[in-house]
Design a protein around this motif. Structure first.
Motif, mmCIF file in Angstrom:
data_model
loop_
_atom_site.group_PDB
_atom_site.id
_atom_site.type_symbol
_atom_site.label_atom_id
_atom_site.label_comp_id
_atom_site.label_asym_id
_atom_site.label_seq_id
_atom_site.Cartn_x
_atom_site.Cartn_y
_atom_site.Cartn_z
ATOM 1 N N ILE A 1 -5.521 6.677 1.426
ATOM 2 C CA ILE A 1 -5.065 5.910 0.251
ATOM 3 C C ILE A 1 -5.862 6.204 -1.019
ATOM 4 O O ILE A 1 -5.453 5.794 -2.103
ATOM 5 C CB ILE A 1 -5.093 4.380 0.504
ATOM 6 N N GLY A 2 -7.012 6.881 -0.900
ATOM 7 C CA GLY A 2 -7.822 7.069 -2.104
ATOM 8 C C GLY A 2 -8.627 8.347 -2.077
ATOM 9 O O GLY A 2 -9.008 8.837 -1.003
ATOM 10 N N ILE A 3 -8.826 8.887 -3.278
ATOM 11 C CA ILE A 3 -9.692 10.051 -3.468
ATOM 12 C C ILE A 3 -10.523 9.784 -4.708
ATOM 13 O O ILE A 3 -9.960 9.617 -5.798
ATOM 14 C CB ILE A 3 -8.885 11.361 -3.697
ATOM 15 N N GLY B 1 -9.573 0.044 -0.007
ATOM 16 C CA GLY B 1 -9.887 0.183 1.409
ATOM 17 C C GLY B 1 -10.667 -0.980 1.989
ATOM 18 O O GLY B 1 -10.328 -1.500 3.065
ATOM 19 N N LYS C 1 -13.403 -2.514 -7.241
ATOM 20 C CA LYS C 1 -13.242 -1.086 -7.550
ATOM 21 C C LYS C 1 -11.792 -0.754 -7.899
ATOM 22 O O LYS C 1 -11.532 0.046 -8.796
ATOM 23 C CB LYS C 1 -13.730 -0.227 -6.390
ATOM 24 N N THR C 2 -10.862 -1.364 -7.190
ATOM 25 C CA THR C 2 -9.445 -1.154 -7.514
ATOM 26 C C THR C 2 -9.139 -1.718 -8.894
ATOM 27 O O THR C 2 -8.426 -1.096 -9.690
ATOM 28 C CB THR C 2 -8.559 -1.787 -6.420
ATOM 29 N N ASP D 1 -9.552 7.090 -7.125
ATOM 30 C CA ASP D 1 -8.173 7.078 -7.613
ATOM 31 C C ASP D 1 -7.215 7.188 -6.422
ATOM 32 O O ASP D 1 -7.630 7.450 -5.302
ATOM 33 C CB ASP D 1 -7.979 8.274 -8.569
ATOM 34 N N VAL E 1 0.837 -1.208 0.000
ATOM 35 C CA VAL E 1 0.000 0.000 0.000
ATOM 36 C C VAL E 1 0.872 1.258 0.000
ATOM 37 O O VAL E 1 1.980 1.248 0.531
ATOM 38 C CB VAL E 1 -0.936 0.003 1.244
ATOM 39 N N ASN F 1 -20.652 -9.645 -7.191
ATOM 40 C CA ASN F 1 -21.467 -9.807 -8.396
ATOM 41 C C ASN F 1 -21.124 -11.140 -9.077
ATOM 42 O O ASN F 1 -20.019 -11.306 -9.597
ATOM 43 C CB ASN F 1 -21.178 -8.621 -9.333
ATOM 44 N N SER G 1 -15.435 -9.751 -5.911
ATOM 45 C CA SER G 1 -16.691 -9.049 -6.211
ATOM 46 C C SER G 1 -17.853 -9.911 -5.743
ATOM 47 O O SER G 1 -17.824 -11.136 -5.871
ATOM 48 C CB SER G 1 -16.801 -8.809 -7.724
ATOM 49 N N ILE H 1 -3.532 -5.855 -2.827
ATOM 50 C CA ILE H 1 -3.143 -4.523 -3.350
ATOM 51 C C ILE H 1 -4.258 -3.483 -3.195
ATOM 52 O O ILE H 1 -4.187 -2.424 -3.791
ATOM 53 C CB ILE H 1 -2.668 -4.631 -4.810
ATOM 54 N N GLY H 2 -5.308 -3.805 -2.431
ATOM 55 C CA GLY H 2 -6.315 -2.791 -2.145
ATOM 56 C C GLY H 2 -7.673 -3.133 -2.749
ATOM 57 O O GLY H 2 -7.855 -4.205 -3.313
ATOM 58 N N GLY I 1 -9.908 -5.621 -4.735
ATOM 59 C CA GLY I 1 -11.343 -5.422 -4.819
ATOM 60 C C GLY I 1 -11.737 -5.020 -6.234
ATOM 61 O O GLY I 1 -10.916 -4.493 -7.004
ATOM 62 N N ILE J 1 -10.955 -4.030 0.908
ATOM 63 C CA ILE J 1 -10.222 -5.303 0.830
ATOM 64 C C ILE J 1 -9.047 -5.310 1.813
ATOM 65 O O ILE J 1 -8.766 -6.333 2.455
ATOM 66 C CB ILE J 1 -9.783 -5.549 -0.639
ATOM 67 N N TYR J 2 -8.394 -4.163 2.028
ATOM 68 C CA TYR J 2 -7.354 -4.106 3.066
ATOM 69 C C TYR J 2 -7.968 -4.406 4.436
ATOM 70 O O TYR J 2 -7.378 -5.122 5.237
ATOM 71 C CB TYR J 2 -6.699 -2.720 3.109
#
Ligand SMILES: NC(=O)c1ccc[n+]([C@@H]2O[C@H](COP(=O)([O-])OP(=O)(O)OC[C@H]3O[C@@H](n4cnc5c(N)ncnc54)[C@H](OP(=O)(O)O)[C@@H]3O)[C@@H](O)[C@H]2O)c1
Length: 163
Positions: free
Chosen positions: A15-17, A100, A46-47, A20, A7, A67, A65, A97-98, A44, A102-103
């Protein structure tokens, strides 16, 4: 199965905004590639969606996921993080590797954290890495601080091992 979390976080664990990362440091991206290539990365959905070119090459990509219809070329998809141990061999080196969510899930299961600490506090952070407490985690190695020539950010590489 040995799990490492890898990370890049700022001094507030940001870690994210907005889907991204707050910053990209090119030396850190190269290091990430060197560490993870030939191994297994877990992320995850989203990552995964934020990766510019889809699955990262020369690594086994596992995406998580809920889904059941989610399927992407070059990735194995699991719908329950707790099934990870059933899909990896005991000798596979696994890097989470992420992001949020998943960490958070793998934080209690990991024995190593490979942190790039960015010596900055970004505004508008909306995703965080869990707090690394010194009671549970010992510093194994520390390098830096270095300065990124492009954006002037200072950063250090800190590896933690679970006590
Ligand atoms: N700085 C860094 O090192 C770093 C690294 C990676 C990511 N990031 C940042 O982190 C942010 C993304 O993190 P995030 O927390 O929003 O998303 P995420 O952890 O990447 O992905 C969340 C998705 O994972 C799936 N998921 C989560 N828990 C699950 C469970 N228990 N069972 C099954 N599936 C589950 C869901 O996918 P479905 O919705 O498909 O069901 C969920 O929407 C971005 O800003 C990204 O840039 C930063």
């Amino acid at each position: 199965m040995k799990i490492s979390l890898i990370v890049a976080a700022d001094e507030n664990n940001g870690i994210g905004i907005d889907g991204d990362q707050p910053a990209f440091i090119s030396a850190d991206l190269k290091r990430f590639k060197a560490i993870t290539t030939g191994n297994t990365i877990v992320m995850g959905r989203k990552t995964f969606e934020a990766l510019p070119k889809g699955a990262l090459p020369n690594r086994r990509n596992i995406v998580i996921s809920r889904n059941p219809d989610f399927s992407v070329q070059g990735c194995d998809v699991i719908s329950d993080p707790h099934n990870l141990k059933e899909v990896v061999r005991p000798d596979e080196k696994v890097f989470v590797i992420g992001g949020g969510e998943i960490y958070q899930i793998f934080f209690p299961l990991a024995d190593k954290i490979i942190l790039t600490l960015i010596h900055h506090r970004f505004d508008e952070i909306d995703t965080w890495f869990p707090e690394i407490s010194s009671e549970k985690w010992g510093v194994e190695s520390k390098e830096g601080p270095f300065e990124d020539p492009k954006n002037g950010l200072h950063y250090s590489y800190i590896n933690y091992r679970r006590k």
